[in-house]
Structure formats: C-alpha cells, structure tokens
Design an enzyme around this catalytic site. Sequence first.
Site, PDB file in Angstrom:
ATOM      1  N   LYS A   1       0.865  -1.185   0.000  1.00  0.00           N
ATOM      2  CA  LYS A   1       0.000   0.000   0.000  1.00  0.00           C
ATOM      3  C   LYS A   1       0.896   1.228   0.000  1.00  0.00           C
ATOM      4  CE  LYS A   1      -1.710   2.996   2.413  1.00  0.00           C
ATOM      5  NZ  LYS A   1      -1.621   4.359   1.822  1.00  0.00           N
TER       6      LYS A   1
ATOM      7  N   GLU B   1      10.457   1.542   9.851  1.00  0.00           N
ATOM      8  CA  GLU B   1      11.505   2.517   9.506  1.00  0.00           C
ATOM      9  C   GLU B   1      10.852   3.875   9.601  1.00  0.00           C
ATOM     10  OE1 GLU B   1      14.852   0.150   7.440  1.00  0.00           O
ATOM     11  OE2 GLU B   1      14.484   2.237   6.991  1.00  0.00           O
TER      12      GLU B   1
ATOM     13  N   CYS C   1      14.161  10.848   5.147  1.00  0.00           N
ATOM     14  CA  CYS C   1      14.278  10.383   6.537  1.00  0.00           C
ATOM     15  C   CYS C   1      15.728  10.415   7.000  1.00  0.00           C
ATOM     16  CB  CYS C   1      13.693   8.992   6.659  1.00  0.00           C
ATOM     17  SG  CYS C   1      14.411   7.854   5.477  1.00  0.00           S
TER      18      CYS C   1
ATOM     19  N   GLU D   1      11.686  16.640  13.447  1.00  0.00           N
ATOM     20  CA  GLU D   1      11.958  16.393  12.029  1.00  0.00           C
ATOM     21  C   GLU D   1      11.189  17.434  11.213  1.00  0.00           C
ATOM     22  OE1 GLU D   1      10.214  12.792  10.405  1.00  0.00           O
ATOM     23  OE2 GLU D   1      12.114  12.325   9.433  1.00  0.00           O
TER      24      GLU D   1
HETATM   25  P1  NAD Z   1       2.834   8.696   7.245  1.00  0.00           P
HETATM   26  O1  NAD Z   1       3.185   7.921   8.454  1.00  0.00           O
HETATM   27  O2  NAD Z   1       1.817   9.745   7.353  1.00  0.00           O
HETATM   28  O3  NAD Z   1       2.319   7.720   6.091  1.00  0.00           O
HETATM   29  C1  NAD Z   1       3.076   6.609   5.673  1.00  0.00           C
HETATM   30  C2  NAD Z   1       2.128   5.572   5.091  1.00  0.00           C
HETATM   31  O4  NAD Z   1       1.267   5.112   6.131  1.00  0.00           O
HETATM   32  C3  NAD Z   1       1.226   6.082   3.980  1.00  0.00           C
HETATM   33  O5  NAD Z   1       1.091   5.079   2.994  1.00  0.00           O
HETATM   34  C4  NAD Z   1      -0.097   6.300   4.698  1.00  0.00           C
HETATM   35  O6  NAD Z   1      -1.224   6.200   3.860  1.00  0.00           O
HETATM   36  C5  NAD Z   1      -0.069   5.148   5.697  1.00  0.00           C
HETATM   37  N1  NAD Z   1      -0.958   5.306   6.855  1.00  0.00           N
HETATM   38  C6  NAD Z   1      -1.399   6.445   7.432  1.00  0.00           C
HETATM   39  N2  NAD Z   1      -2.244   6.151   8.455  1.00  0.00           N
HETATM   40  C7  NAD Z   1      -2.313   4.797   8.532  1.00  0.00           C
HETATM   41  C8  NAD Z   1      -3.002   3.887   9.371  1.00  0.00           C
HETATM   42  N3  NAD Z   1      -3.831   4.290  10.348  1.00  0.00           N
HETATM   43  N4  NAD Z   1      -2.826   2.564   9.169  1.00  0.00           N
HETATM   44  C9  NAD Z   1      -2.003   2.114   8.202  1.00  0.00           C
HETATM   45  N5  NAD Z   1      -1.335   2.924   7.357  1.00  0.00           N
HETATM   46  C10 NAD Z   1      -1.484   4.260   7.524  1.00  0.00           C
HETATM   47  O7  NAD Z   1       4.221   9.257   6.666  1.00  0.00           O
HETATM   48  P2  NAD Z   1       4.458  10.162   5.383  1.00  0.00           P
HETATM   49  O8  NAD Z   1       3.963  11.524   5.700  1.00  0.00           O
HETATM   50  O9  NAD Z   1       3.958   9.475   4.159  1.00  0.00           O
HETATM   51  O10 NAD Z   1       6.056  10.151   5.294  1.00  0.00           O
HETATM   52  C11 NAD Z   1       6.849  10.966   6.077  1.00  0.00           C
HETATM   53  C12 NAD Z   1       7.448  10.230   7.256  1.00  0.00           C
HETATM   54  O11 NAD Z   1       8.041   8.999   6.835  1.00  0.00           O
HETATM   55  C13 NAD Z   1       8.581  10.984   7.914  1.00  0.00           C
HETATM   56  O12 NAD Z   1       8.483  10.925   9.320  1.00  0.00           O
HETATM   57  C14 NAD Z   1       9.828  10.253   7.448  1.00  0.00           C
HETATM   58  O13 NAD Z   1      10.932  10.384   8.271  1.00  0.00           O
HETATM   59  C15 NAD Z   1       9.350   8.868   7.365  1.00  0.00           C
HETATM   60  N6  NAD Z   1      10.183   8.096   6.455  1.00  0.00           N
HETATM   61  C16 NAD Z   1      11.041   7.174   6.953  1.00  0.00           C
HETATM   62  C17 NAD Z   1      11.865   6.455   6.099  1.00  0.00           C
HETATM   63  C18 NAD Z   1      12.830   5.430   6.629  1.00  0.00           C
HETATM   64  O14 NAD Z   1      13.331   4.640   5.845  1.00  0.00           O
HETATM   65  N7  NAD Z   1      13.112   5.418   7.900  1.00  0.00           N
HETATM   66  C19 NAD Z   1      11.808   6.669   4.737  1.00  0.00           C
HETATM   67  C20 NAD Z   1      10.938   7.635   4.256  1.00  0.00           C
HETATM   68  C21 NAD Z   1      10.114   8.335   5.131  1.00  0.00           C
END
Ligand code: NAD
Length: 506
Positions: free
Chosen positions: A195, A270, A304, A401
């Site tokens: 997803k 992650e 990230c 962040e």
């Molecule tokens: P997010 O947590 O808002 O969303 C990530 C994913 O989770 C999306 O696909 C979203 O639709 C899904 N999601 C949201 N609510 C959910 C729920 N209740 N149940 C299941 N899935 C759900 O993050 P974002 O805004 O897309 O990305 C930014 C964040 O991601 C930052 O904090 C960044 O640091 C982190 N990030 C980490 C890495 C890593 O490898 N450590 C890589 C990229 C981004």
Amino acid sequence: MSQPSSYIRPELSDARLAAPRRYKMMIGGKSVDAQSGKLIERESPGHNGKIVGIWPEASADDVKLAIGAAREAFDNGPWPRMSGAERSAIMLKVADRIVARADELALAECLEVGKPIAQAKGEILYCADLWTYAAGQARALEGQSHNAIGDDRLGLVLREPIGVVGIITPWNFPFIIASERVPWSIGVGCTVVLKPSELTSGTSIMMAELALEAGLPEGVFNVVTGYGDPAGQTLAEDPRTDMIAFTGSVRVGSHLAEIAARQVKRVGLELGGKGPQIVFADADLDAAADGIAYGVYHNAGQCCISGSRLLVHEDIRDDLLARVLDISRRVPFGDPLNERTKIGAMISRQHLQKVEGYVEAGQSEGAEVLIGGASESADGLFFQPTVFTGVRPQMRIAREEIFGPVLSTIGFRTADEAVALANDSDYGLSASVWSTNLENAMQTIRRVRAGRCWINSVIDGTAELPIGGYKKSGVGRELGRYGFDEYSQFKGIHVTFGKPPAWFGG
Ligand code: NAD
C-alpha cells in the site's frame, strides 16, 4: 540574511504535463478499480493544479480481496515452493524491465513527488540494482546444520518465508522504498500486498505490472491504493497478514506496532530521523560543505536520512558556513522537469506550511536565518534552501523532524561534546562524521547511536549494507543479508539416528 538566486520557474505548459496517467490496482494478477469506483487524483506539487496521476481509492473490502489473493498465492501457489534459482531468474527480469522503462518511471515519480527529473532517473536505476542484488541473494539463502550435538543427533535450521507481508510506504521515495522491501520479501518466498502513499502511488503500481510481465506468478505481488485508514489500517488488522513492514512517521508506526502487538504479528518499522552531521576542524571543508548542502537539500529535505543537524567545531564554524551559504545561494531549485534542477517541490501545501511554521518557531526561539526561510509558491510548492545558525539543542528546530530544506547549526568544542549532541535526540536513523583523521572519525561514529552512518559522505546507499533505526527511528533492518532475515522465520529440526532415548523407561 541573503536570498538564494537560483530559482527555476516551472514551465506549466510543458507537454509532459498534458495528460494524467490513469492507473489500476493489482490484485491477484488482474488490474482492477476499486469496487466503489472511487478515484484519487494527484496534482503535481511542482506545477500548480496540474493533475498528473489518477488511481483507485481502495475500501477495506478491496484490501481484503488483495490479502486473500496474497494468502492463496502463499498457501497454495508455486512461489514459496520454487527453487531460489527460479525465483532469482524472474527477479532479474524485473530488474531488466525497470531499466528498460526507466524514463517512463522517472517521469511519473518526478511528477507525483515533485522531485527533479535527473534525480528521479538515478533513483530508478538504483532500484534496478536493488532488484539485481536481491535476485542474486535469493538463490544463496541458507539455513544451518549442527553436526556436533551428539553422535546420534543432527540439527537443521531451515529458513522459511514468514508468509503474507503487508508493506506500507510513504510518499518521499516511493520506488526506492518499495524496492528496498518487495524483492527482499519475495526473494525469501513471501507474498506481498503493497500500500503506497495515497499521494504517490503510480510507480508502485507500475512495479507490480513489470513484475507480472517478468513472470511473477499471480497474487505474489499485489498493490492496493488508498488512504491510511481504511487501506493501510485493514492491511495491519487483518489476521491473514503475517507481518507489517511500515515506513513512515513515528505516529503511524507506533499505532501499527500496537495493532501488531495485539495479534502477536511481526512488525518492521523505519521511521523518522534528525540526522547529525559532525564536522571536525580537520575536515576537508569544501567536501564537507558540499555534503552538508546535499545532505539537507536532497529531495527538498523530505528525506528520513536527511543530515538536518549540522554540528560543527567552533574553530571552523564561520568558514564552513560561508561555503555552505555559497552553495545554498547557487543551487538550482524549482521546476522538477528541468534537467538542471537539484531541489524540487514540497509534497503538499499543508507540508509546505508546516516547514514555514518551523522556520517561524526557530526565529521566535532566537535562532538566526542566514539564508532562505521563505517559499516560492507562485507556480508550485517550493521552499528556499535555508540555513539557521545560533541554534540551541533544546529548540524545536534542533529536535523535531522538519522534513524540509532547513539546516540547523550548533557549535561544539570537543569530540565528547559532539557525540553528546549527536545522541541528544529521540531519533537514531543516520549520522555523518567529516574528518581527515580516520581514527577520530571511526571512534566518533562508533559512539553515535544511529543505524546508517557515513564517514566523509552522506545519503550514500548500496544494496549490500543494512539500513534501519535506533531509538524512535524504528525496529528491524532492510537491505544486505540482514534484510532477508526480516522476512524469514527459522525452524529448528532435531534429527535422531537409531533408537530414540528411553524417556520414561520404555
Ligand atoms: P505517514 O506515516 O503519514 O504515512 C506513511 C504511510 O502510512 C502512507 O502510505 C499512509 O497512507 C499510511 N498510513 C497512514 N495512516 C495509517 C493507518 N492508520 N494505518 C495504516 N497505514 C497508515 O508518513 P508520510 O507523511 O507518508 O512520510 C513521512 C514520514 O516517513 C517521515 O516521518 C519520514 O521520516 C518517514 N520516512 C522514513 C523512512 C525510513 O526509511 N526510515 C523513509 C521515508 C520516510
């Protein structure tokens, strides 16, 4: 305060923006719409108002269908039972197809995420290499044997796939993050429901289409598109998924870990970061300045592993900052479709406003903006390369962040102080040390609590080395040999030769 002078205004009449690409989900080897017929439209963040991608909005029922397809493919399909060599051959064909379609994939990624087209192309080719590496390892995965546990006993450790994996990815590197997980999980023999973020789903669907063309059996790699709740939530809650591999925010990650804990389901996380870049007085200052600018501005800081905290020895602070400012003034930012652009757009207006809010918070807490600090949002969602100095460790811009092209500078005098500052964070995803004294650099990086580290470099990556977080940056490791263990379970078999022992005297 000075201003960057290198903004490239987007060409809103660019022919590549003419028609949005229409995608369907991949469930059980079929391209399908959501049962409701609902769609999500993606506007390019770099080109105000232009719709560039359209994909289905999955309901919980759509996701359940995809989980059913993955379950069937795992429980009764050929994939988990194929030899490593057979799996590897198909995965290599996926890599070839990624290379063959790299321009098309890069354009979709550029338009959906707002990242520079040249960067997007490099990322797609990097992903082909990730698939190639995982394909190679897929036929080298082994267990263990124990031949010294007694004359009449032999011990075997079998590596088995964990089962159906729900993979949930964020919007910033859709193709890379999926390529860091899908080939590693299917390489072990798992089946997958991916997803992607509702904001940037197109290239994940294309990946599943390429995999099907390459010969991956139906149901092994399913993609559902839609919002976190219900699509991601259903993936986590359904007892038919054996594992959730999540990349994204700490807030959602810890929520999913709670769901997984209730079901005693494996979870890989992650999450976020606040990467320190420690620069010692003996560093090559030109290389360090370039790395610091790249480390914080890459992907417009929406990374990230961004090096967003500059920890610099006081003796070279002014000299280093002058060089960072010079680069910040010149680095081309703006139109993602322009080949010269190095820094593209912010993902959404809401996120742009969040970054603006952090800049205000930094100033009101007493830090000084040396360059940038504002957006250029007449034709897209762009934020200027921004450098803060006079930052204190307790300020929000030093701790949280920001996820934007915003550098927070803090000075130090001793290596102990630098290490203490680096570790003074809830996060532990990445860190850099800049020094020409390798012993000093090694001793420093050993003491920093972060999973992905660099000496005299930043944001480097290769399939062979593991990635993952300490502290609130996550649990588990992806890539390298370790990445396969995430998706494996190990079965111990005790083999007894001859007559078994007489346990109750029989
Ligand atoms: P997010 O947590 O808002 O969303 C990530 C994913 O989770 C999306 O696909 C979203 O639709 C899904 N999601 C949201 N609510 C959910 C729920 N209740 N149940 C299941 N899935 C759900 O993050 P974002 O805004 O897309 O990305 C930014 C964040 O991601 C930052 O904090 C960044 O640091 C982190 N990030 C980490 C890495 C890593 O490898 N450590 C890589 C990229 C981004």
